[in-house]
Design a protein around this motif. Structure first.
Motif, PDB file in Angstrom:
ATOM      1  N   GLY A   1       1.675  13.494   1.904  1.00  0.00           N
ATOM      2  CA  GLY A   1       2.159  14.644   2.653  1.00  0.00           C
ATOM      3  C   GLY A   1       1.720  15.959   2.051  1.00  0.00           C
ATOM      4  N   LEU A   2       1.632  16.965   2.909  1.00  0.00           N
ATOM      5  CA  LEU A   2       1.346  18.330   2.487  1.00  0.00           C
ATOM      6  C   LEU A   2       2.653  19.086   2.365  1.00  0.00           C
ATOM      7  CD1 LEU A   2      -1.648  19.191   4.848  1.00  0.00           C
ATOM      8  CD2 LEU A   2      -1.774  18.505   2.437  1.00  0.00           C
ATOM      9  N   PHE A   3       2.682  20.061   1.461  1.00  0.00           N
ATOM     10  CA  PHE A   3       3.890  20.834   1.189  1.00  0.00           C
ATOM     11  C   PHE A   3       3.489  22.257   0.863  1.00  0.00           C
ATOM     12  CE2 PHE A   3       8.119  21.576  -0.509  1.00  0.00           C
ATOM     13  CZ  PHE A   3       7.914  22.528  -1.497  1.00  0.00           C
ATOM     14  N   GLY A   4       4.214  23.216   1.402  1.00  0.00           N
ATOM     15  CA  GLY A   4       3.895  24.587   1.052  1.00  0.00           C
ATOM     16  C   GLY A   4       4.869  25.580   1.659  1.00  0.00           C
ATOM     17  N   LEU A   5       5.084  26.663   0.942  1.00  0.00           N
ATOM     18  CA  LEU A   5       5.929  27.759   1.424  1.00  0.00           C
ATOM     19  C   LEU A   5       5.081  28.721   2.243  1.00  0.00           C
ATOM     20  CD1 LEU A   5       7.840  28.571  -1.881  1.00  0.00           C
ATOM     21  CD2 LEU A   5       8.700  27.252   0.047  1.00  0.00           C
TER      22      LEU A   5
ATOM     23  N   GLU B   1       4.768  16.369 -10.426  1.00  0.00           N
ATOM     24  CA  GLU B   1       3.732  17.117 -11.143  1.00  0.00           C
ATOM     25  C   GLU B   1       3.330  18.386 -10.401  1.00  0.00           C
ATOM     26  OE1 GLU B   1       3.020  12.788 -12.393  1.00  0.00           O
ATOM     27  OE2 GLU B   1       3.745  13.877 -10.647  1.00  0.00           O
ATOM     28  N   GLY B   2       3.244  18.292  -9.073  1.00  0.00           N
ATOM     29  CA  GLY B   2       2.872  19.463  -8.290  1.00  0.00           C
ATOM     30  C   GLY B   2       3.903  20.573  -8.376  1.00  0.00           C
ATOM     31  N   VAL B   3       5.178  20.201  -8.271  1.00  0.00           N
ATOM     32  CA  VAL B   3       6.252  21.189  -8.380  1.00  0.00           C
ATOM     33  C   VAL B   3       6.277  21.768  -9.790  1.00  0.00           C
ATOM     34  CG1 VAL B   3       8.756  21.526  -8.347  1.00  0.00           C
ATOM     35  CG2 VAL B   3       7.647  20.165  -6.562  1.00  0.00           C
ATOM     36  N   ALA B   4       6.116  20.919 -10.780  1.00  0.00           N
ATOM     37  CA  ALA B   4       6.120  21.394 -12.170  1.00  0.00           C
ATOM     38  C   ALA B   4       5.007  22.407 -12.412  1.00  0.00           C
ATOM     39  CB  ALA B   4       5.979  20.212 -13.123  1.00  0.00           C
ATOM     40  N   ALA B   5       3.826  22.146 -11.866  1.00  0.00           N
ATOM     41  CA  ALA B   5       2.705  23.064 -12.043  1.00  0.00           C
ATOM     42  C   ALA B   5       3.010  24.423 -11.409  1.00  0.00           C
ATOM     43  CB  ALA B   5       1.442  22.473 -11.445  1.00  0.00           C
ATOM     44  N   SER B   6       3.626  24.401 -10.238  1.00  0.00           N
ATOM     45  CA  SER B   6       3.985  25.654  -9.564  1.00  0.00           C
ATOM     46  C   SER B   6       5.024  26.428 -10.366  1.00  0.00           C
ATOM     47  CB  SER B   6       4.513  25.362  -8.153  1.00  0.00           C
ATOM     48  OG  SER B   6       3.522  24.753  -7.359  1.00  0.00           O
ATOM     49  N   VAL B   7       6.020  25.711 -10.853  1.00  0.00           N
ATOM     50  CA  VAL B   7       7.067  26.352 -11.656  1.00  0.00           C
ATOM     51  C   VAL B   7       6.477  26.951 -12.927  1.00  0.00           C
ATOM     52  CG1 VAL B   7       9.140  25.931 -13.032  1.00  0.00           C
ATOM     53  CG2 VAL B   7       8.928  24.927 -10.746  1.00  0.00           C
ATOM     54  N   GLU B   8       5.596  26.218 -13.580  1.00  0.00           N
ATOM     55  CA  GLU B   8       4.980  26.698 -14.811  1.00  0.00           C
ATOM     56  C   GLU B   8       4.126  27.942 -14.556  1.00  0.00           C
ATOM     57  OE1 GLU B   8       2.945  23.240 -16.118  1.00  0.00           O
ATOM     58  OE2 GLU B   8       4.790  22.206 -16.701  1.00  0.00           O
ATOM     59  N   ALA B   9       3.462  27.971 -13.407  1.00  0.00           N
ATOM     60  CA  ALA B   9       2.639  29.136 -13.075  1.00  0.00           C
ATOM     61  C   ALA B   9       3.500  30.371 -12.865  1.00  0.00           C
ATOM     62  CB  ALA B   9       1.810  28.842 -11.822  1.00  0.00           C
TER      63      ALA B   9
ATOM     64  N   PHE C   1       0.858  -1.181   0.000  1.00  0.00           N
ATOM     65  CA  PHE C   1       0.000   0.000   0.000  1.00  0.00           C
ATOM     66  C   PHE C   1       0.891   1.226   0.000  1.00  0.00           C
ATOM     67  CE2 PHE C   1      -2.093   3.507   2.225  1.00  0.00           C
ATOM     68  CZ  PHE C   1      -3.223   3.657   1.441  1.00  0.00           C
ATOM     69  N   VAL C   2       0.612   2.156  -0.914  1.00  0.00           N
ATOM     70  CA  VAL C   2       1.384   3.393  -1.012  1.00  0.00           C
ATOM     71  C   VAL C   2       0.429   4.558  -0.836  1.00  0.00           C
ATOM     72  CG1 VAL C   2       2.998   4.744  -2.386  1.00  0.00           C
ATOM     73  CG2 VAL C   2       2.921   2.250  -2.661  1.00  0.00           C
ATOM     74  N   SER C   3       0.573   5.303   0.238  1.00  0.00           N
ATOM     75  CA  SER C   3      -0.304   6.455   0.463  1.00  0.00           C
ATOM     76  C   SER C   3       0.114   7.603  -0.447  1.00  0.00           C
ATOM     77  CB  SER C   3      -0.280   6.882   1.932  1.00  0.00           C
ATOM     78  OG  SER C   3       1.001   7.365   2.304  1.00  0.00           O
ATOM     79  N   GLY C   4      -0.869   8.401  -0.868  1.00  0.00           N
ATOM     80  CA  GLY C   4      -0.580   9.545  -1.718  1.00  0.00           C
ATOM     81  C   GLY C   4       0.097   9.146  -3.013  1.00  0.00           C
ATOM     82  N   SER C   5      -0.547   8.261  -3.788  1.00  0.00           N
ATOM     83  CA  SER C   5       0.161   7.646  -4.923  1.00  0.00           C
ATOM     84  C   SER C   5      -0.526   7.836  -6.265  1.00  0.00           C
ATOM     85  CB  SER C   5       0.362   6.152  -4.652  1.00  0.00           C
ATOM     86  OG  SER C   5      -0.828   5.532  -4.207  1.00  0.00           O
ATOM     87  N   THR C   6      -1.311   8.883  -6.420  1.00  0.00           N
ATOM     88  CA  THR C   6      -1.921   9.143  -7.727  1.00  0.00           C
ATOM     89  C   THR C   6      -0.976   9.894  -8.655  1.00  0.00           C
ATOM     90  OG1 THR C   6      -2.959  11.175  -6.916  1.00  0.00           O
ATOM     91  CG2 THR C   6      -4.272   9.139  -6.805  1.00  0.00           C
ATOM     92  N   GLN C   7       0.086  10.484  -8.115  1.00  0.00           N
ATOM     93  CA  GLN C   7       1.062  11.191  -8.939  1.00  0.00           C
ATOM     94  C   GLN C   7       2.357  11.318  -8.151  1.00  0.00           C
ATOM     95  OE1 GLN C   7      -0.397  15.163  -9.750  1.00  0.00           O
ATOM     96  NE2 GLN C   7       0.100  15.906  -7.710  1.00  0.00           N
ATOM     97  N   GLY C   8       3.358  11.926  -8.754  1.00  0.00           N
ATOM     98  CA  GLY C   8       4.598  12.253  -8.081  1.00  0.00           C
ATOM     99  C   GLY C   8       5.382  11.056  -7.584  1.00  0.00           C
TER     100      GLY C   8
END
Length: 263
Positions: free
Chosen positions: A91-95, A190-198, A11-18
């Motif tokens: 996990g949650l991540f944010g500046l 994917e999450g980091v890429a989306a932030s960078v692209e924005a 079982f891998v939690s948080g596993s739809t991407q990244g």
């Protein structure tokens, strides 16, 4: 290299991407039956379908649950049953500036980043010990060792994950069950890429240039680039395997050399 994982369950939690999805993919490639997880049922179904297409000979399933809500976690563990491998990745991540993070946000980060691992491990570890084999891997971060000034809340929870993994490992003494932690470095998920692209769009510069400029500000990276999720996943897959039998209670780096200490 055959990691000797064929026929195991995970079982891998948080596993739809990244990183989480990369871990699930790496385990499926080794013949592991994998259960994916995410908050959104549709995204879970999409991730399951992708992995089934890639590895049609492997059993892949999914359970949607938001680890910020205990009742959803309880439903997840009731549906999950026993597993040989547990990867605590969600996990949650944010500046954010320290003074701007209120108690509610702190509690949310602990609920998701730390207590998810507590609850899942409390579910999985007794069965592993009873059956005589198992692997628990926490996906932490180099930010848990070198806590960033603009992510104190995040880094603190990642440090707590390491402490949790180290403590749980002591419960496995004399068994073939291990508990370890992976310290991931800056990863282009994917999450980091989306932030960078924005940010790149706001500044009217190419996303690749913005990506390179951001990692270029890291003075200690030896890799000189963002990691790919698969590069972190490969270490997780190794630790989940019988080949890592002599590694227990450890925090191993897949950080691209960002951390400067010897240990």
């Amino acid at each position: 290299m055959d990691l000797g994982l064929h026929g195991k369950t995970a079982f891998v939690s948080g596993s739809t991407q990244g990183i989480g999805h990369a871990v699930a993919s790496a385990l499926a490639a080794e013949g592991v039956s994998v259960t994916l997880n995410g908050r959104d049922p549709e995204r879970v179904d999409e991730a399951v379908s992708r992995l089934r297409r890639a590895y049609p000979e492997v059993e892949v399933s999914g359970i949607a649950a938001d680890f910020a809500h205990v009742d959803q976690v309880d439903r997840l563990t009731a549906a999950l049953g026993d597993v040989d491998i547990l990867v605590n990745n969600v996990g949650l991540f944010g500046l954010a500036e320290f003074a701007a993070v209120d108690d509610e946000e702190w509690m949310l980060y602990f609920e998701v980043n730390v207590l998810s691992g507590v609850r899942l491990s409390r579910h999985a570890l007794p069965g592993m010990l009873e059956r005589g084999w198992g692997r628990i891997v926490f996906v932490s971060s180099e930010s848990g060792v070198n806590v960033p000034r603009d992510m104190v809340h995040y880094g603190t929870t990642k440090a707590a994950m390491m402490a949790l993994g180290n403590g749980l490992a002591k419960l496995t003494r004399g068994t073939a069950v291990t508990v370890n932690t992976v310290l991931g470095g800056p990863t282009y998920s994917e999450g980091v890429a989306a932030s960078v692209e924005a940010v790149a769009a706001q500044r009217s510069v190419p996303a690749e240039a913005m990506r390179d400029a951001i990692i270029g500000q890291n003075a200690t990276t030896l890799l000189g680039r963002f990691l790919a999720p698969a590069e972190v996943a490969d270490l997780v897959a190794y630790l989940a395997s019988p080949r890592a039998s002599a590694t227990n209670g450890a925090a191993l780096r897949a950080d691209g050399g960002v951390l400067t200490g010897i240990l």
